[in-house]
Write an enzyme that holds these catalytic residues in place. Structure first.
Site, mmCIF file in Angstrom:
data_model
loop_
_atom_site.group_PDB
_atom_site.id
_atom_site.type_symbol
_atom_site.label_atom_id
_atom_site.label_comp_id
_atom_site.label_asym_id
_atom_site.label_seq_id
_atom_site.Cartn_x
_atom_site.Cartn_y
_atom_site.Cartn_z
ATOM 1 N N ASP A 77 -2.407 6.859 -3.126
ATOM 2 C CA ASP A 77 -2.544 6.552 -1.703
ATOM 3 C C ASP A 77 -1.194 6.514 -1.000
ATOM 4 O O ASP A 77 -1.078 6.890 0.164
ATOM 5 C CB ASP A 77 -3.252 5.205 -1.529
ATOM 6 C CG ASP A 77 -4.749 5.295 -1.810
ATOM 7 O OD1 ASP A 77 -5.252 6.423 -1.968
ATOM 8 O OD2 ASP A 77 -5.405 4.241 -1.871
ATOM 9 N N ASN A 151 -1.579 3.097 7.830
ATOM 10 C CA ASN A 151 -2.064 1.837 7.264
ATOM 11 C C ASN A 151 -1.749 0.634 8.154
ATOM 12 O O ASN A 151 -2.639 0.014 8.704
ATOM 13 C CB ASN A 151 -1.452 1.600 5.887
ATOM 14 C CG ASN A 151 -2.422 1.909 4.761
ATOM 15 O OD1 ASN A 151 -3.527 2.393 4.983
ATOM 16 N ND2 ASN A 151 -2.013 1.636 3.541
ATOM 17 N N ALA A 216 0.974 -15.759 4.934
ATOM 18 C CA ALA A 216 1.298 -17.143 4.569
ATOM 19 C C ALA A 216 1.637 -17.987 5.799
ATOM 20 O O ALA A 216 2.738 -18.521 5.924
ATOM 21 C CB ALA A 216 2.460 -17.172 3.575
#
EC number: 2.7.1.23
Length: 297
Positions: A77, A151, A216
Site C-alpha cells: 500500500d 491517505n 493521544a
C-alpha cells in the site's frame, strides 16, 4: 491498430518476490505490451533479474504519455501511495500488485497476476474514484507541487515529549483546540490506516467525508469527528519547541509554528482499478478478520 501501453512503478523489495516479477515481465512480453518503467525502479531491478531491453524508461510524471492504459504498482500500500505522485491529475488509473502485507489499496494478489491482467486488458474492471487532500500555507511553500495525500495529512509533535496544541477552524469557525500528540486529517481511503489505529471510524470510499482524528488527546472526551469533504480547515499550531512535523502520506517536513496550514479537498481525484472479485466490505472482512471467532481455532 494502436499498441497497448502501460506504466510500471515500484520500489526496492526483497528477493522472495522476484519470481512473480519475472512472471509479470514474461506475460507483458508475450502480449507485446509497450511498457514505461520508472527509471529508479528499473535500476534496482537490473540487480535482481533480467529486465527486457524493450522497456522504455520514464523519470517523472512529465514523461508519461497520455495514451497509457493504466499504471501498475508493484509493492504494498505504501508503494501505491507513492505511485499517486507519478500520475497526479493525468487521469491515468492505478492497479496494484500486492507484494506487501495488508493490501487495502494494492488489491491484486501476487499469485493471481496473470488472471487479473487478463481481466484488465479485456476491460472487465471498474474505476473507483478516490478523493485526495491538499495542504498549503501562506507563509511558505509546502511539498512543492506534490502537496496532496491519498491517505492522510498529519500534524505531529517534534523533539519533545510534551503535547502540542492544534487550533482547528472549519470554514472560518473555531472547531476545537486539540491538546494532543497530533491530529490526523484522513480521507475515506486513509480511514483504514493511521486514523483507524488511533480510534477513528471506517468511512466508505465515495461517501463525501473526511475525518479528523486526534492522536493521544489530553482530554479523553475529544473524539474523532467526520466532516464534509467540502470543508476547508485552518490549523494554527503551538509547541514548546516552536516546531512541529507535517506529514503528507509518505512525505514529511519540519515546520516552524509560525507556519499556519490550510487543508481542503484536492482539485483532482485518482482512479483505482477494481476487479469483480474486489469488494470494500470483503476486504474489511479479510484484512480485519471480521466474522472470525477465535474460539473456533
Amino acid at each position: 491498430m494502436q499498441q497497448t501501453s502501460i506504466a510500471i512503478y515500484g520500489r526496492a523489495f526483497n528477493s522472495s518476490v522476484v519470481p512473480y516479477v519475472e512472471q509479470l515481465f514474461s506475460y507483458l512480453k508475450e502480449k507485446d505490451i509497450t511498457v514505461y518503467i520508472y527509471s529508479d525502479f528499473y535500476d534496482f531491478l537490473k540487480g535482481q533479474l533480467d529486465c527486457p531491453d524493450t522497456f522504455l524508461r520514464y523519470y517523472n510524471h512529465h514523461d508519461l504519455p497520455q495514451n497509457i492504459l493504466f499504471l501498475l504498482s508493484l509493492g504494498g500500500d505504501g508503494t501505491m501511495l507513492s505511485a499517486v505522485s507519478q500520475i497526479r491529475d493525468s487521469g491515468i488509473p492505478i492497479a496494484g500488485i500486492n507484494f506487501g502485507r495488508l493490501g487495502f489499496l494494492a488489491s491484486i494478489h501476487k499469485t493471481k497476476i496473470i488472471q487479473a491482467l487478463d481481466n484488465i486488458f479485456e476491460g472487465r474492471y471498474t474505476l473507483q474514484a478516490r478523493d485526495l487532500l491538499e495542504v498549503s500555507s501562506d507563509q511558505q511553500g509546502i511539498f512543492g507541487d506534490a502537496n496532496f495525500a491519498l491517505n492522510d495529512i498529519t500534524v505531529f509533535r517534534h523533539d519533545t515529549s510534551s503535547m502540542i496544541t492544534i487550533n482547528v477552524s472549519l470554514n472560518g469557525e473555531t472547531l476545537n483546540s486539540y491538546w494532543a500528540d497530533g491530529v490526523i486529517i484522513a480521507t475515506p481511503t486513509g480511514s483504514t490506516a493511521y486514523s483507524l489505529s488511533c480510534g477513528g471510524p471506517i468511512i466508505m470510499p465515495g461517501s463525501g467525508n473526511f475525518v479528523i482524528t486526534p492522536v493521544a488527546p489530553h482530554n479523553l472526551n475529544v473524539r474523532p469527528i467526520v466532516i464534509s469533504a467540502d470543508s476547508e480547515l485552518e490549523l494554527d499550531i503551538e509547541s514548546r519547541t516552536d516546531k512541529y512535523i507535517l506529514s503528507c502520506d509518505s512525505q514529511n517536513e519540519t515546520l516552524n509554528t509560525t507556519t499556519k496550514l490550510r487543508i481542503k479537498r484536492a482539485s483532482f481525484r485518482i482512479h483505482l482499478i477494481r476487479l469483480a472479485s474486489d469488494s470494500f466490505f470483503g476486504t474489511l472482512r479479510e484484512k480485519l478478520l471480521w466474522g472470525l471467532d477465535v474460539r473456533n481455532y
